[in-house]
Motif scaffolding. Structure first.
Motif: not given
Length: 311
Positions: A68-78, A97-99, A173-178, A242-248
Motif C-alpha cells: 500500500x505504501x508503494x501504491x501511494x507513490x505510484x498514485x502520486x506519479x500517475x 470522485x474516486x470516493x 488505495x482507500x478501499x485497501x486502507x478500509x 487520524x483518518x484510520x482512527x476515525x475509521x476505527x
C-alpha cells in the motif's frame, strides 16, 4: 468525530504546503520523497509506551501495508502524468470522485455494521458525488497548438486512460486502507505499527525513483526540499493516522467516513484559499459547496440528531 475533524484539518494543511512550495522554491517531488522518512520518525515518536517497531514479513498484513505504501507513490506519479497530459480538471475530478469506490465496497462488500444507511443517507451520498464534481470543477483555458489554432489543452488517445487510472488507484488505495482497518488493525495500539509499515513501502519506492532520476540527470538534489519535507511529513503522517482512527471509531464504515472527510477537506480548503490566497469560486463551485454541506447533513443526520438529543 474528533479524529475525523483532525484528519480533515491536517489534510488541508498538506494542501497549503503544496500551495506555498513554489513561493519558497521548494522542489515538490523531492519534498514528497523526503517527507516519508519524516513520517516514519513522527510515527516512532507516537508509539505507545513499551512498544518498538519491528517488521514481521511472515504476517499477511505486513505485505499488504508495504504494498500500500508503494501504491501511494505510484498514485502520486500517475496523478502527475494525468495532470500534465489531460489537465488539472480531469485529474482533480477523477481523484475526488474516486470516493465512490471505497464507499461502495464498504456498503456492499465489507458490509460494515457501524451504521445502517437509510434513504436520506443514500440521498446524501448521491449529493456528495455531485458536490465533489461541481466544487472541484475548473474551466481550463485553451492553449495554442503548433498550427496556430486554439484547441483545448487535453490530448486524446491512450492518455484518456490516465484519469481513469487515477480514479481506480485512489479508489483502490482507500478501499485497501478500509479493508486493513477492518481485518488487520484489531486494536488502536496497532494502528501506528501498520501505518509505519506502509510508510516503509513509500520510502523504498520514493528513494528508488529519486536515485533513478539523479542518475539520469533529470533531477538535482535541492537542500531546501528537506525543509519542505518536514512541514509536509508531520501533518502527512498525522492526517493518515487520524483518518484510520476515525475509521476505527465508526466501525470501519467507509461509507460514512470517506464522504464526510472528502467534502470536509474541500469546504475547509476552499475557505482558506479564499481567505489567504484570494482564490475565486465559479458558480458551479459555489453550488457544489452548498450541496456538500447538505450532503454531510444527510449522510450524518443520525449522528447530528443524537448530539442534539443529548442536549
Amino acid at each position: 468525530m474528533l479524529f475525523l475533524a483532525l484528519s480533515i484539518l491536517l489534510s488541508v494543511l498538506l494542501l497549503l504546503n503544496f500551495r506555498v512550495f513554489p513561493r519558497f522554491e521548494v522542489n515538490t517531488f523531492q519534498a514528497i520523497v523526503f517527507n516519508y522518512p519524516v513520517c516514519f520518525l513522527t510515527g516512532l515518536a507516537l508509539l505507545p509506551a513499551g512498544q518498538s517497531f519491528t517488521i514481521d514479513f511472515s504476517q499477511t498484513w505486513t505485505w499488504l501495508a508495504f504494498g500500500l505504501g508503494i501504491g501511494f507513490i505510484l498514485t502520486f506519479l500517475l496523478s502527475g502524468a494525468s495532470t500534465q497530459r489531460m489537465g488539472i480538471t480531469a485529474t482533480s475530478l477523477a481523484n475526488n470522485l474516486s470516493l465512490v469506490i471505497p464507499v461502495c465496497f464498504s456498503l456492499f462488500v465489507f458490509r460494515t455494521g457501524g451504521k445502517v444507511f437509510d434513504t436520506l443517507n443514500y440521498l446524501g451520498l448521491l449529493l456528495a458525488v455531485i458536490a465533489v464534481g461541481l466544487s472541484t470543477y475548473k474551466k481550463e483555458a485553451p492553449t495554442d497548438d503548433p498550427g496556430g489554432t486554439r484547441t483545448p489543452s487535453r490530448r486524446l488517445g491512450a492518455n484518456v486512460l490516465l484519469p481513469v487510472g487515477v480514479f481506480l488507484f485512489y479508489g483502490a488505495t482507500n478501499t485497501m486502507i478500509n479493508y486493513m482497518n477492518l481485518h488487520y488493525i484489531p486494536s488502536t495500539d496497532k494502528t501506528i505499527q501498520v501505518t509505519l509499515t506502509m510508510v516503509i513501502g513509500a520510502i523504498f519506492a520514493g528513494l528508488v525513483m529519486l536515485i533513478i532520476r539523479l542518475i539520469q540527470g533529470t533531477e538535482t538534489f535541492q537542500p531546501r526540499s528537506l525543509i519542505g519535507a518536514v512541514t509536509l511529513g508531520i501533518p502527512n503522517f498525522l492526517s493518515f493516522y487520524t483518518l484510520v482512527m476515525a475509521l476505527s471509531a465508526f466501525g470501519g464504515n467507509g461509507a460514512f467516513v470517506y464522504p464526510v472527510y472528502n467534502i470536509g477537506v474541500i469546504l475547509l480548503a476552499a475557505l482558506l484559499a479564499a481567505i489567504f490566497f484570494r482564490e475565486q469560486l465559479s458558480t458551479a463551485n459555489k453550488i457544489g459547496l452548498v450541496l456538500a454541506i447538505l450532503a454531510i447533513g444527510l449522510i450524518s443526520w443520525q449522528e447530528l440528531a443524537s448530539l442534539f438529543n443529548q442536549r
